[in-house]
Write an enzyme that holds these catalytic residues in place. Structure first.
Site, PDB file in Angstrom:
ATOM      1  CB  THR A  62       9.909  -6.574   8.023  1.00 20.01           C
ATOM      2  OG1 THR A  62      10.277  -5.524   7.167  1.00 20.01           O
ATOM      3  CG2 THR A  62      10.434  -7.884   7.476  1.00 20.01           C
ATOM      4  N   GLY A 106       9.364 -10.428   5.379  1.00 16.64           N
ATOM      5  CA  GLY A 106       8.426 -10.973   6.360  1.00 16.64           C
ATOM      6  C   GLY A 106       7.960 -12.374   6.000  1.00 16.64           C
ATOM      7  CB  ALA A 134      12.394  -4.537   0.783  1.00 16.35           C
ATOM      8  CG  ASP A 135       9.411  -3.320   4.985  1.00 15.89           C
ATOM      9  OD1 ASP A 135      10.424  -3.611   5.633  1.00 15.89           O
ATOM     10  OD2 ASP A 135       9.054  -2.154   4.792  1.00 15.89           O
ATOM     11  CB  VAL A 136       5.597  -7.662   1.714  1.00 12.24           C
ATOM     12  CG1 VAL A 136       4.736  -8.892   1.438  1.00 12.24           C
ATOM     13  CG2 VAL A 136       4.728  -6.512   2.217  1.00 12.24           C
TER      14      VAL A 136
END
Length: 386
Positions: free
Chosen positions: A20, A178, A173-175
């Site tokens: 992230t 981020g 979720a991370d991308v």
């Protein structure tokens, strides 16, 4: 080109690891910021995530790490030592933005929390990423993409009809988190131009997944109906999704009744086009199963290329379902220069994706290959002393 990039002159102290945070700081680096990746002894966890690794006689690098760390410099610091902390404080003092994704409270215990730093550096923008936010009963839990996808509801409506919960095949979720924290940092930089003061901005994985749910979340809040998996279909538009043909799969997007008529004419589906049950989108949604069954036979006689040629000529949105080799063999992807070969300190060269923007009519450059661990330590410490 470098001097003309939007964030030229902005320095980012990057205390992040895994995905992230590094995705966020990569975007900031793409926009021209001088991103200094502070890595502990041994480096970012993802340096060891593999296989696959890309190797040469001089070293090897994780493909995972290479994918999210272009346009950065790396300094190796041990924050458990006085020397490491001294260098970190000097680096922060010369930075516009600090980005961190430790568990809440970790940097506070080191004396590098928001309250302590903003009192000394009032222009500093302090960006935090966590699994569940800085407050609430789950504050101290570690956050990972698969956990957030499950807790945020995404796995409950992703997958095949009647199938088990399914994680999206990339760490969305991370991308997405981020991307959201990048937007917040840019907004804070803009606000600093007005006020002269920095801000703390904060994003967490769980709420990012809930926000990413968009229409699924909205449907539940409006009706109380719990979304379930519908495969590649759309709950409110038919036909919209993936259809099988003679030699593969094609995605189609028949978004209105005029497109439906053109779709039927282009693929010689005369009876379907004349059937009053399917004349409106509402009718097609209500008769989805029967329509899908009838279409399957009509499309099986065409190849993927034939379907796309006919639908493109008719102005009906469509596209192939490509594997990754087909993606990078696509003439449009090649013409856009999406894959870029860059010189790498240990590999000799590697290929990364290009920044995903055009600004001022120009694509943004990959100025730096993903760094080796501590590649710029001496350089950066020398700048701090200078």
């Amino acid at each position: 080109m470098t001097a003309n990039l939007p964030l030229s002159g902005i320095r980012v102290a990057d205390f992040t690891r895994v995905l992230t945070g590094p995705f966020c700081t990569m975007l900031l680096g793409d926009l021209g910021a001088d991103v200094i990746k502070i890595e502990p002894p041994g480096g970012d966890d993802t340096r060891g995530w593999g296989p696959p690794f890309q190797e040469s006689e001089h070293g090897r690098e994780s493909s995972y790490f290479l994918s999210v760390n272009r346009n950065k410099r790396s300094v190796e610091l041990d924050l458990k030592t006085p020397e490491g902390m001294d260098a970190a404080r000097k680096l922060i003092a010369g930075s516009d933005v600090l980005v961190e994704n430790f568990r809440p409270g970790t940097l506070e215990r080191l004396g590098l929390g928001w309250e302590a730093l903003s009192a000394v550096h009032p222009r500093l923008i302090y960006a935090s990423i966590s699994g569940f936010g800085q407050t609430g009963p789950y504050r101290d839990r570690a956050g990972y993409d698969v956990i957030a996808q499950g807790m945020g509801g995404m796995m409950s409506y992703n997958g095949e009809v009647g199938g088990p919960p399914l994680r999206v095949g990339v760490a969305v979720a991370d991308v997405f988190a981020g991307s959201l924290i990048t937007q917040a940092i840019l907004a804070a930089l803009f606000q600093r131009e007005r006020t002269g003061r920095g801000e703390r901005v904060d994003v967490n994985l769980l709420e990012s997944v809930i926000a990413l749910g968009s229409s699924q979340v909205g449907r539940y809040l409006a009706t109380g109906e719990i979304p379930v998996p519908v495969g590649n279909d759309h709950r409110s538009i038919v036909p919209y999704g993936t259809v099988a043909c003679g030699d593969g799969f094609v995605n189609i997007a028949v978004g209105n009744d005029a497109l439906w008529r053109r779709f039927c004419a282009a693929l010689e589906l005369t009876e379907l086009g004349a059937d009053p049950r399917f004349a409106t989108n509402e009718g097609r949604v209500n008769s989805r199963a029967e329509l899908d069954s009838l279409m399957l036979g009509g499309l099986a006689r065409f190849t993927r290329q034939e379907i796309m040629e006919r639908l493109e000529l008719a102005g009906v949105p469509c596209g192939p379902v490509n594997n990754m080799a087909e993606v990078f063999a696509d003439p449009h992807v090649q013409a856009r220069g999406v894959a870029v070969e860059v010189e790498h300190a240990s590999l000799g060269h590697t290929t990364v994706t290009s920044p995903p923007w055009d600004i001022g009519g120009q694509t943004l450059p990959v100025r730096r290959a993903p760094p080796t661990l501590g590649q710029h330590t001496a350089e950066i410490l020398g700048e701090l002393e200078g």
